[in-house]
Design a protein around this motif. Structure first.
Motif, PDB file in Angstrom:
ATOM      1  N   ARG A 268      40.441  33.018  44.995  1.00  0.00           N
ATOM      2  CA  ARG A 268      41.411  32.086  44.421  1.00  0.00           C
ATOM      3  C   ARG A 268      41.430  32.234  42.904  1.00  0.00           C
ATOM      4  O   ARG A 268      40.378  32.265  42.265  1.00  0.00           O
ATOM      5  CB  ARG A 268      41.051  30.645  44.812  1.00  0.00           C
ATOM      6  N   LEU A 269      42.644  32.327  42.352  1.00  0.00           N
ATOM      7  CA  LEU A 269      42.820  32.421  40.910  1.00  0.00           C
ATOM      8  C   LEU A 269      43.995  31.548  40.495  1.00  0.00           C
ATOM      9  O   LEU A 269      45.046  31.566  41.141  1.00  0.00           O
ATOM     10  CB  LEU A 269      43.091  33.868  40.480  1.00  0.00           C
ATOM     11  N   ASP A 270      43.810  30.817  39.417  1.00  0.00           N
ATOM     12  CA  ASP A 270      44.881  30.022  38.834  1.00  0.00           C
ATOM     13  C   ASP A 270      45.518  30.848  37.715  1.00  0.00           C
ATOM     14  O   ASP A 270      44.917  31.026  36.644  1.00  0.00           O
ATOM     15  CB  ASP A 270      44.310  28.712  38.281  1.00  0.00           C
ATOM     16  N   LEU A 271      46.705  31.363  37.951  1.00  0.00           N
ATOM     17  CA  LEU A 271      47.326  32.259  36.977  1.00  0.00           C
ATOM     18  C   LEU A 271      47.778  31.530  35.717  1.00  0.00           C
ATOM     19  O   LEU A 271      48.182  32.172  34.743  1.00  0.00           O
ATOM     20  CB  LEU A 271      48.485  33.014  37.615  1.00  0.00           C
ATOM     21  N   GLY A 272      47.719  30.209  35.710  1.00  0.00           N
ATOM     22  CA  GLY A 272      47.981  29.448  34.499  1.00  0.00           C
ATOM     23  C   GLY A 272      46.762  29.283  33.625  1.00  0.00           C
ATOM     24  O   GLY A 272      46.862  28.837  32.480  1.00  0.00           O
ATOM     25  N   GLY A 459      39.221  32.302  50.364  1.00  0.00           N
ATOM     26  CA  GLY A 459      38.999  32.027  48.961  1.00  0.00           C
ATOM     27  C   GLY A 459      37.571  32.125  48.484  1.00  0.00           C
ATOM     28  O   GLY A 459      37.281  31.765  47.343  1.00  0.00           O
ATOM     29  N   ALA A 460      36.664  32.644  49.316  1.00  0.00           N
ATOM     30  CA  ALA A 460      35.241  32.594  48.982  1.00  0.00           C
ATOM     31  C   ALA A 460      34.713  33.876  48.336  1.00  0.00           C
ATOM     32  O   ALA A 460      33.544  33.924  47.941  1.00  0.00           O
ATOM     33  CB  ALA A 460      34.429  32.299  50.245  1.00  0.00           C
ATOM     34  N   ASP A 461      35.528  34.911  48.212  1.00  0.00           N
ATOM     35  CA  ASP A 461      35.057  36.183  47.675  1.00  0.00           C
ATOM     36  C   ASP A 461      35.243  36.268  46.165  1.00  0.00           C
ATOM     37  O   ASP A 461      36.085  35.572  45.578  1.00  0.00           O
ATOM     38  CB  ASP A 461      35.785  37.350  48.344  1.00  0.00           C
ATOM     39  N   THR A 462      34.479  37.141  45.541  1.00  0.00           N
ATOM     40  CA  THR A 462      34.629  37.405  44.114  1.00  0.00           C
ATOM     41  C   THR A 462      35.869  38.268  43.901  1.00  0.00           C
ATOM     42  O   THR A 462      36.068  39.258  44.603  1.00  0.00           O
ATOM     43  CB  THR A 462      33.386  38.145  43.573  1.00  0.00           C
ATOM     44  N   PRO A 463      36.717  37.919  42.940  1.00  0.00           N
ATOM     45  CA  PRO A 463      37.952  38.684  42.731  1.00  0.00           C
ATOM     46  C   PRO A 463      37.703  39.996  41.990  1.00  0.00           C
ATOM     47  O   PRO A 463      37.849  40.107  40.773  1.00  0.00           O
ATOM     48  CB  PRO A 463      38.825  37.730  41.909  1.00  0.00           C
ATOM     49  N   ARG A 464      37.268  41.013  42.728  1.00  0.00           N
ATOM     50  CA  ARG A 464      37.048  42.331  42.156  1.00  0.00           C
ATOM     51  C   ARG A 464      37.225  43.365  43.261  1.00  0.00           C
ATOM     52  O   ARG A 464      37.128  43.051  44.453  1.00  0.00           O
ATOM     53  CB  ARG A 464      35.648  42.425  41.554  1.00  0.00           C
ATOM     54  N   TRP A 465      37.513  44.583  42.837  1.00  0.00           N
ATOM     55  CA  TRP A 465      37.658  45.664  43.814  1.00  0.00           C
ATOM     56  C   TRP A 465      36.290  46.145  44.250  1.00  0.00           C
ATOM     57  O   TRP A 465      35.303  46.026  43.509  1.00  0.00           O
ATOM     58  CB  TRP A 465      38.458  46.822  43.213  1.00  0.00           C
ATOM     59  N   ARG A 466      36.250  46.729  45.429  1.00  0.00           N
ATOM     60  CA  ARG A 466      34.981  47.260  45.930  1.00  0.00           C
ATOM     61  C   ARG A 466      34.545  48.457  45.086  1.00  0.00           C
ATOM     62  O   ARG A 466      35.395  49.207  44.592  1.00  0.00           O
ATOM     63  CB  ARG A 466      35.138  47.711  47.391  1.00  0.00           C
TER      64      ARG A 466
END
Length: 466
Positions: A268-272, A459-466
């Motif tokens: 989950r990311l808040d683009l604002g 929504g529980a994962d870290t937002p990064r590529w493998r």
């Protein structure tokens, strides 16, 4: 189907994707009796979308390996596997519990002069529907159902539709075939436009040979509710690194994610928020593919219009999905498969003997469009191997509905009676024990695919590529 015989619907779908016509003969079908029964040719649509997706995966795999696609072995798709996958949300069991597909306030209701279908599965849609019709949010679900029934019975169907639309709620009046407000003849199945790239030497690095067709491909998944998630679930089973991003304020139904989250990660990311936006932009800079399921123009204010993305990121493939088409009077409206069936005349065509509107035997517009999106992305990746150029792809549920009603060719039915059991599997997951539908995609010469991981918590994962 006999060996070497080309299925007309498969050939048409492959042509819409820009594929070489001769390759369509590689796709064959193992028939099953009683698959996806309907007045409209749903079985033929369903198997064709899976067939061309399997073919696009095989084509990309051959290109990565340096082999000519003309030498591909036969791809034999099982109609029973297709039928099972097209109702994956109904086949899903979570600790032996059957998820509920539609909430009590979602469904058909008699209006003063016809029928209306509502969609209120998400809490914010339910709240808007009740508020715009002046129905108190208190009381039991049964009491709310009766209040909604009475309120809609007193209103003309078109009035209820337009009142709901103005308030951001979801209600659609039943249209008769040929009397729909949808410009069905003008809705293409696929819109595909190459984006000028920097050339093969300066563009994205060509994908090397790999164990899976989409291995090493990074897919940024900005989709919700079946069609887009099915597309990205399909890319995940083919080896892509799929990362789904959602806004924190829009919670997902855990059951829906348990169905379509296979093989993916979710954050989950808040683009604002400046920090979250920097994280998102870093992900975007390394993505190969973006799949978006928001209404036309919804992301433009965030600087995420497709033209902006492809201009800033040469070689990026952007696939966009909407409900009602990319032009016309309904373009900006919210919509779902069930509502598109109503507005295009499908629900009237599938009506029962008592005149009550009917439904397709699956959310076929959703699932079919999902496999088409995945196929188009795979074909764009194949083309990018040579040119380094990106591509803009656009789809709509209404476009798929138009194809079903006017472009899909009926085919003879046959084979053994349909049994879903061989096409179901079980796995443990953070949601508990799952029974799920296996992927219907096939490899040349036989064999299929399975996901590398079960669905994780939304929504529980870290937002990064493998």
């Amino acid at each position: 189907m006999d060996h070497g015989q080309i299925d007309t619907t498969t050939a048409d779908a492959w042509a819409a994707l820009g594929g070489a016509p001769a390759l369509a003969a590689k796709v064959m079908y193992a028939p099953s009796a009683g698959v996806l029964p309907a007045r409209l040719p749903v079985r033929e649509l369903a198997r064709a979308t899976v067939g061309v997706c399997s073919l696009a995966a095989a084509e990309l795999d051959a290109r990565r390996s340096g082999h000519p696609a003309a030498g591909l072995a036969e791809l034999r798709v099982a109609e029973a596997a297709v039928a099972t996958a097209f109702v994956s949300e109904r086949q899903l069991r979570i600790e032996e519990r059957r998820p509920v597909s539609f909430a009590p306030l979602s469904g058909f209701w008699r209006a003063a002069d016809g029928w209306v279908r509502t969609h209120a599965n998400y809490p914010h849609h339910r709240a808007r529907l009740l508020a715009t019709l002046g129905i108190p949010a208190r009381g039991t679900p049964e009491e709310q159902v009766e209040r909604l029934r009475a309120e809609l019975a007193a209103r003309p169907a078109h009035e209820a539709q337009e009142t709901a639309y103005a308030a951001g709620a979801l209600a659609v009046a039943l249209a008769e075939p040929g009397a729909t407000a949808m410009p069905l003849d003008a809705l293409p199945l696929v819109e595909s436009r190459p984006v000028p790239g920097p050339g093969p030497d300066a563009g994205p690095r060509p994908l090397p040979a790999a164990a899976l067709p989409a291995e090493g491909v990074r897919v940024l998944d900005l989709t919700r509710v079946i069609a887009g998630p099915v597309a990205t679930r399909t890319l995940a089973v083919l080896g892509a690194d799929v990362l789904r991003i959602d806004a924190p304020r829009l919670p997902e139904d855990p059951d829906a994610h348990a169905d379509t989250g296979f093989g993916k990660r979710s954050a989950r990311l808040d683009l604002g928020d400046p920090a979250d936006r920097r994280t998102f932009d870093a992900l975007l800079a390394r993505a190969d593919v973006v799949v978006s399921g928001y209404r036309p123009g919804a992301l433009d204010g965030l600087g995420l219009a497709a033209d902006t993305l492809t201009e800033r990121h040469p070689g990026l493939i952007v696939a966009e999905l909407c409900a009602w088409g990319w032009s016309g009077p309904w373009t900006g409206r919210r919509g779902f498969d069930s509502l598109v069936q109503v507005a295009t005349g499908i629900a009237a065509l599938e009506a029962g003997p008592d005149g009550r509107p009917g439904v397709l035997p699956a959310q076929a517009l959703d699932h079919g469009t999902g496999y088409l999106i995945a196929a188009a992305v795979l074909r764009a990746l194949t083309a990018r191997q040579d040119t380094g150029a990106g591509r803009r792809l656009r789809f709509s549920l209404a476009g798929t509905a138009s194809w079903l009603m006017h472009g899909v060719t009926p085919a003879p039915e046959g084979g053994p009676e349909y049994d879903p059991a061989p096409w179901l599997a079980e796995t443990e997951s953070p949601y508990g024990a799952l029974r799920y539908a296996r992927s219907p995609l096939v490899r040349p010469g036989g064999g299929g695919f399975n996901w590398s991981r079960p669905p994780g918590r939304w929504g529980a994962d870290t937002p990064r590529w493998r």
